[in-house]
Design an enzyme around this catalytic site. Structure first.
Site, PDB file in Angstrom:
ATOM      1  CE  LYS A   1      -7.696   7.954  -0.468  1.00  0.00           C
ATOM      2  NZ  LYS A   1      -6.564   7.536  -1.309  1.00  0.00           N
TER       3      LYS A   1
ATOM      4  CB  CYS B   1      -5.646   4.744   1.742  1.00  0.00           C
ATOM      5  SG  CYS B   1      -4.758   5.504   0.352  1.00  0.00           S
TER       6      CYS B   1
ATOM      7  CG  ASP C   1      -8.904   4.641  -1.516  1.00  0.00           C
ATOM      8  OD1 ASP C   1      -9.758   5.534  -1.488  1.00  0.00           O
ATOM      9  OD2 ASP C   1      -7.686   4.876  -1.433  1.00  0.00           O
TER      10      ASP C   1
HETATM   11  C1  VGL Z   1      -3.412   3.540  -2.042  1.00  0.00           C
HETATM   12  C2  VGL Z   1      -1.330   3.258  -2.941  1.00  0.00           C
HETATM   13  C3  VGL Z   1      -1.553   4.275  -3.838  1.00  0.00           C
HETATM   14  C4  VGL Z   1      -4.446   3.095  -1.049  1.00  0.00           C
HETATM   15  C5  VGL Z   1      -3.658   4.577  -2.927  1.00  0.00           C
HETATM   16  O1  VGL Z   1      -5.643   3.349  -1.270  1.00  0.00           O
HETATM   17  O2  VGL Z   1      -4.060   2.474  -0.032  1.00  0.00           O
HETATM   18  N1  VGL Z   1      -2.250   2.905  -2.050  1.00  0.00           N
HETATM   19  N2  VGL Z   1      -2.726   4.914  -3.826  1.00  0.00           N
END
Ligand code: VGL
Ligand code: ZN
Length: 181
Positions: A90, A134, A8
């Site tokens: 995702k 994540c 991410d």
């Molecule tokens: C994430 C909060 C919401 C992450 C993704 O990538 O850690 N955190 N969506």
């Protein structure tokens, strides 16, 4: 065979983004340099439809973030991406969130474990955002899927201080590396 998993590294998780992680941008040069040490690199994108269940504008706790096909969902412009051979999207189900890159919060697999096994991967080095969400859930699932898992600390950043998360992941069986030199 080892693989690097970049979690991410998207605009919305960087300072100035919708869910900006303080100092999240500091790990980008670290991850760019790390890529020279790997022949297989995979990355994930948080990839939500508008009105996703995780958004506070609906039932969730997060500001609207990483909406599909928006700037916030793109990789950081300074992230090196030419060696990334596979991208997992995702959180695309409007009604289910997905912290782990291996399966969503309802347990539906993403196919990443199967892909890595097909490539002959048995060791995964994990970096990215956010350590406490994540990255954390992905490490647990990678261990459950039978991989040897290394977390490179200087390649991760948490929404909150994440020292306790590294301790938890170590207890679960991951190897926590300050750096990879
Ligand atoms: C994430 C909060 C919401 C992450 C993704 O990538 O850690 N955190 N969506
Ligand atoms: Zn999300």
């Amino acid at each position: 065979m080892k693989a690097l998993l970049i979690v991410d590294l998207q605009n919305d998780f960087l300072p100035g983004g919708a869910l900006g992680i303080p100092n999240g941008d500091q790990i980008i040069p670290v991850i760019n340099a790390l890529q020279d040490k790997f022949d297989l690199i995979v990355a994930t994108k948080d990839w939500h439809p508008p009105g996703h269940i995780s958004f506070a504008s609906r039932d969730g706790i997060w500001p609207d973030h990483c909406v599909q096909n928006t700037f916030g969902a793109e990789f950081a412009p300074t992230l090196k991406t030419d060696k990334i051979s596979h991208i997992v999207h995702k959180g695309s189900d409007p009604d289910v969130d997905s912290y782990s890159t291996f399966a969503d919060n309802a347990g539906k697999e993403s196919g990443l474990a199967a892909y890595l096994k097909e490539q002959g991967v048995d060791e995964i080095y994990i970096v990215g955002l956010a350590t406490d969400y994540c990255v954390r859930f992905s490490v647990h699932d990678a261990l459950k899927a039978g991989f040897k898992v290394m977390v490179i600390k200087e390649g991760c950043m948490g929404i909150e201080d994440s020292e306790h998360v590294f301790e938890e992941l170590k207890r679960a069986g991951a190897i926590i590396l300050p750096t990879l030199s």
